[in-house]
Design a protein around this motif. Structure first.
Motif, mmCIF file in Angstrom:
data_model
loop_
_atom_site.group_PDB
_atom_site.id
_atom_site.type_symbol
_atom_site.label_atom_id
_atom_site.label_comp_id
_atom_site.label_asym_id
_atom_site.label_seq_id
_atom_site.Cartn_x
_atom_site.Cartn_y
_atom_site.Cartn_z
ATOM 1 N N LEU A 1 1.232 -1.078 0.002
ATOM 2 C CA LEU A 1 0.194 -0.306 -0.102
ATOM 3 C C LEU A 1 0.909 1.469 0.419
ATOM 4 O O LEU A 1 1.791 1.235 0.401
ATOM 5 N N PRO A 2 0.942 2.240 -0.571
ATOM 6 C CA PRO A 2 1.304 4.024 -0.567
ATOM 7 C C PRO A 2 0.729 4.201 0.814
ATOM 8 O O PRO A 2 0.183 5.177 0.538
ATOM 9 N N LEU A 3 1.774 4.106 2.209
ATOM 10 C CA LEU A 3 0.481 4.762 3.140
ATOM 11 C C LEU A 3 1.339 5.887 3.476
ATOM 12 O O LEU A 3 1.042 6.887 4.007
ATOM 13 N N ILE A 4 2.752 6.074 2.708
ATOM 14 C CA ILE A 4 3.163 7.383 3.016
ATOM 15 C C ILE A 4 3.927 7.610 1.357
ATOM 16 O O ILE A 4 4.178 6.906 1.202
ATOM 17 N N GLY A 5 2.996 9.016 1.012
ATOM 18 C CA GLY A 5 3.774 9.353 -0.217
ATOM 19 C C GLY A 5 2.693 8.188 -1.750
ATOM 20 O O GLY A 5 2.042 7.387 -0.688
ATOM 21 N N SER B 1 4.760 2.506 -2.337
ATOM 22 C CA SER B 1 4.123 1.723 -1.774
ATOM 23 C C SER B 1 5.376 1.120 -0.620
ATOM 24 O O SER B 1 6.484 1.937 -1.245
ATOM 25 N N LEU B 2 5.201 0.858 0.530
ATOM 26 C CA LEU B 2 6.160 0.877 1.882
ATOM 27 C C LEU B 2 7.178 -0.053 0.627
ATOM 28 O O LEU B 2 8.317 -0.474 0.767
ATOM 29 N N LEU B 3 6.430 -1.019 0.049
ATOM 30 C CA LEU B 3 7.754 -2.300 -0.530
ATOM 31 C C LEU B 3 8.972 -1.386 -1.858
ATOM 32 O O LEU B 3 10.067 -1.464 -1.939
ATOM 33 N N GLN B 4 8.468 -0.717 -2.385
ATOM 34 C CA GLN B 4 8.727 -0.077 -3.443
ATOM 35 C C GLN B 4 9.930 1.318 -2.663
ATOM 36 O O GLN B 4 10.961 1.339 -3.422
ATOM 37 N N ALA B 5 9.409 2.291 -1.564
ATOM 38 C CA ALA B 5 9.964 2.518 -0.726
ATOM 39 C C ALA B 5 10.786 2.136 -0.319
ATOM 40 O O ALA B 5 12.522 2.404 -0.685
ATOM 41 N N THR B 6 11.322 0.813 0.101
ATOM 42 C CA THR B 6 12.247 -0.364 0.248
ATOM 43 C C THR B 6 13.617 -0.774 -0.390
ATOM 44 O O THR B 6 14.368 -0.414 -0.490
ATOM 45 N N VAL C 1 19.881 -7.474 4.437
ATOM 46 C CA VAL C 1 17.728 -7.997 4.343
ATOM 47 C C VAL C 1 16.836 -7.024 5.311
ATOM 48 O O VAL C 1 17.507 -6.147 5.820
ATOM 49 N N MET C 2 15.914 -6.808 4.583
ATOM 50 C CA MET C 2 15.145 -5.074 4.969
ATOM 51 C C MET C 2 14.274 -5.715 4.462
ATOM 52 O O MET C 2 13.094 -6.540 3.640
ATOM 53 N N PRO C 3 12.987 -5.679 5.961
ATOM 54 C CA PRO C 3 11.611 -5.763 5.970
ATOM 55 C C PRO C 3 11.002 -4.784 4.943
ATOM 56 O O PRO C 3 11.749 -3.938 4.480
ATOM 57 N N ALA C 4 10.009 -4.968 4.596
ATOM 58 C CA ALA C 4 9.383 -4.746 2.497
ATOM 59 C C ALA C 4 8.283 -3.518 3.570
ATOM 60 O O ALA C 4 7.480 -2.799 2.467
ATOM 61 N N ASP C 5 8.150 -3.302 5.247
ATOM 62 C CA ASP C 5 7.316 -2.567 5.515
ATOM 63 C C ASP C 5 7.687 -1.629 6.530
ATOM 64 O O ASP C 5 6.348 -1.422 6.898
ATOM 65 N N HIS C 6 9.063 -0.987 6.065
ATOM 66 C CA HIS C 6 9.138 -0.410 7.372
ATOM 67 C C HIS C 6 9.200 0.903 7.229
ATOM 68 O O HIS C 6 9.095 1.548 5.499
ATOM 69 N N VAL C 7 9.632 1.921 7.423
ATOM 70 C CA VAL C 7 9.867 3.673 6.699
ATOM 71 C C VAL C 7 10.660 3.997 7.257
ATOM 72 O O VAL C 7 11.608 3.656 8.528
ATOM 73 N N ILE C 8 11.819 4.295 6.473
ATOM 74 C CA ILE C 8 13.097 5.059 6.766
ATOM 75 C C ILE C 8 13.339 6.656 6.386
ATOM 76 O O ILE C 8 13.723 6.654 4.977
ATOM 77 N N SER D 1 19.935 6.281 13.526
ATOM 78 C CA SER D 1 19.017 7.327 13.959
ATOM 79 C C SER D 1 17.992 8.536 12.346
ATOM 80 O O SER D 1 19.111 9.079 11.479
ATOM 81 N N ALA D 2 17.943 7.603 12.031
ATOM 82 C CA ALA D 2 17.377 8.105 10.085
ATOM 83 C C ALA D 2 15.929 7.873 10.753
ATOM 84 O O ALA D 2 15.402 7.346 9.137
ATOM 85 N N GLY D 3 15.012 8.335 11.108
ATOM 86 C CA GLY D 3 13.202 8.385 10.810
ATOM 87 C C GLY D 3 13.113 7.098 11.008
ATOM 88 O O GLY D 3 12.170 7.141 10.015
ATOM 89 N N TRP D 4 13.399 5.593 11.404
ATOM 90 C CA TRP D 4 12.876 4.588 11.426
ATOM 91 C C TRP D 4 11.495 4.717 12.806
ATOM 92 O O TRP D 4 11.630 4.719 13.239
ATOM 93 N N SER D 5 10.607 3.486 10.967
ATOM 94 C CA SER D 5 9.100 2.904 12.111
ATOM 95 C C SER D 5 9.091 2.088 11.186
ATOM 96 O O SER D 5 9.064 1.852 10.089
ATOM 97 N N ASP D 6 8.303 1.513 12.089
ATOM 98 C CA ASP D 6 7.945 0.354 11.434
ATOM 99 C C ASP D 6 6.624 0.124 11.380
ATOM 100 O O ASP D 6 6.028 -1.354 10.788
ATOM 101 N N VAL D 7 6.080 0.695 10.879
ATOM 102 C CA VAL D 7 4.535 1.155 11.191
ATOM 103 C C VAL D 7 3.763 0.441 11.325
ATOM 104 O O VAL D 7 2.874 0.289 10.654
ATOM 105 N N GLY D 8 3.973 -0.286 12.731
ATOM 106 C CA GLY D 8 3.575 -1.595 13.062
ATOM 107 C C GLY D 8 2.003 -0.779 13.192
ATOM 108 O O GLY D 8 0.391 -2.126 12.493
#
Ligand code: GDD
Ligand code: MG
Length: 359
Positions: free
Chosen positions: A28-32, A35-40, A111-118, A274-281
């Protein structure tokens, strides 16, 4: 060679009703707009000084076309490693390691989770650069987030002996999902990080670690991979063999034991991030990372607010109006509407669980 390995197996149930089994949160394009995967996948753009391989996305076979299309839309050529069923992250990474070594090399995997925001890509890339050297030498590199609450859904990493002056340390201890009292003690201690869920290590280092800790998982994944097939950009594994594979996470299966310094396991390192990480859980953490108006409101779609504060309101289909309410989440979709208090968004999972039970 650095290969981004994107783990895209979760379904993000706490972001119901936007996130669904058919369309999990990472798609989903939750931010911008991405999608979170595309952003990853895009988070690696500009890491020009590192030899970067095409990303490998490990996902359920059901999502192959959606994910392939999302990659195509951002002009990214990737490979999709298709799982017939979810077996958690340890088998997913084991398959990825086998797949990336198929031509004989021993790449470093990011290794990167597809569903996080940085939020801060540059800062993330700087941390990845630091991780390259350590991973090349055979360490398992983690990225630690400074904790600000006693979250029980995360892994906790205690930093040990310093490796370099910018804060990179040996891992003294790794505790996955502690109970609340333990998490509070770690927060007070000040020497613990949250595990971000990002890892860097050589493919061969993972295979020997998982072979040491969980030979059953390695054997099942090897059988599934050896009997699998390559179908263009899709890598398939043998269904019967993979169904036999036990479930476990990278954290429980290997990280806790690396930290304990067991046997012939590699050393663990933690790089502070410290890069503004969130797992938008859950909805509250999505609210945290989205831009807000002066009253702390986030609204998307056809939304009207009057005398409201700190709201997250999303509308897909109809006009949503709120008057005189604070600290609420309202998410409207064509077939379901969520109204929740901002402090209770973790419990959205309970609704999804009962919906599943009712079938
Ligand atoms: N391909 C694949 N297959 N991916 C999977 C599978 C699977 O079976 N299971 C989970 N994933 C993906 C998820 O989509 C997510 O991107 C990532 O792997 C991590 O899985 P989660 O299920 O979200 O793990 P977690 O949140 O409970 O815990 C992990 O992440 C925390 C940070 O968000 C751990 O690494 C914790 O230590 C960490 O703090
Ligand atoms: Mg998670």
């Amino acid at each position: 060679l650095l290969i981004p390995v994107v783990l895209s197996g979760g379904s993000g149930t706490r972001l119901w009703p936007l996130s669904r089994e058919k369309y999990p949160k990472q798609l989903l394009p939750l931010i911008g707009e991405d999608s979170l995967l595309q952003a990853t996948v895009r988070r690696m753009e500009g890491l020009a000084d590192i030899e970067l391989g095409a990303p490998l996305v490990v996902c359920n076979e059901e999502y192959r076309f959606v994910i392939a299309e999302q990659l195509r839309l951002i002009g990214m050529k990737g490979t999709l490693l298709l799982e017939p069923a979810g077996r958690n992250t340890a088998p997913a990474l084991t398959l990825a390691a086998l797949a990336t070594m198929r031509e004989g090399g021993d790449p470093i995997l990011l290794v990167m989770p597809a569903d996080h925001v940085i939020a801060d890509t540059k800062c993330f890339q700087a941390a990845v650069r630091k991780g390259m050297t350590l991973a090349a030498e055979g360490a398992v590199v983690t990225f630690g987030i400074k904790p600000d609450s006693p979250e029980t859904g995360y892994g906790y990493i205690q930093s040990g002996d310093p490796i370099d002056p910018d804060g990179t340390c040996r891992i003294a201890r790794f505790v996955e999902k502690p109970d609340l009292a333990t998490a509070e003690a770690y927060l007070d201690a000040g020497s613990y990080f949250w595990n971000s869920g990002l890892f860097m290590l050589r493919a061969s280092v993972w295979l020997s670690a998982i072979g040491f800790c969980r030979p059953d998982i390695l054997a099942a994944c090897r059988a599934a991979w050896d009997k699998g097939s390559i179908d263009g950009d899709f890598l398939r594994v043998n269904r019967e063999a993979f169904m036999q594979c036990p479930s476990d996470s990278i954290d429980y299966a290997v990280m806790e034991r690396i930290a304990a310094g067991e046997g012939s396991l590699p050393i663990g390192a933690v790089i502070p991030l410290s890069a503004g990480w969130s797992d938008v859980g859950a909805w509250d953490s999505l609210w945290e990372v989205l831009p807000k108006d002066q009253r702390g409101n986030v609204s998307q779609g056809d939304v009207m607010l009057h005398d409201c504060n700190n709201m997250l309101v999303m509308s897909e289909d109809r006009l949503v109006a709120c008057v005189g309410v604070d600290d609420m989440v309202v998410v409207e979709t064509p077939d379901a509407i969520l109204v929740a208090h901002m402090s209770r968004t973790q419990d959205v999972k309970k609704i999804v669980d009962s919906l599943k039970r009712e079938g």
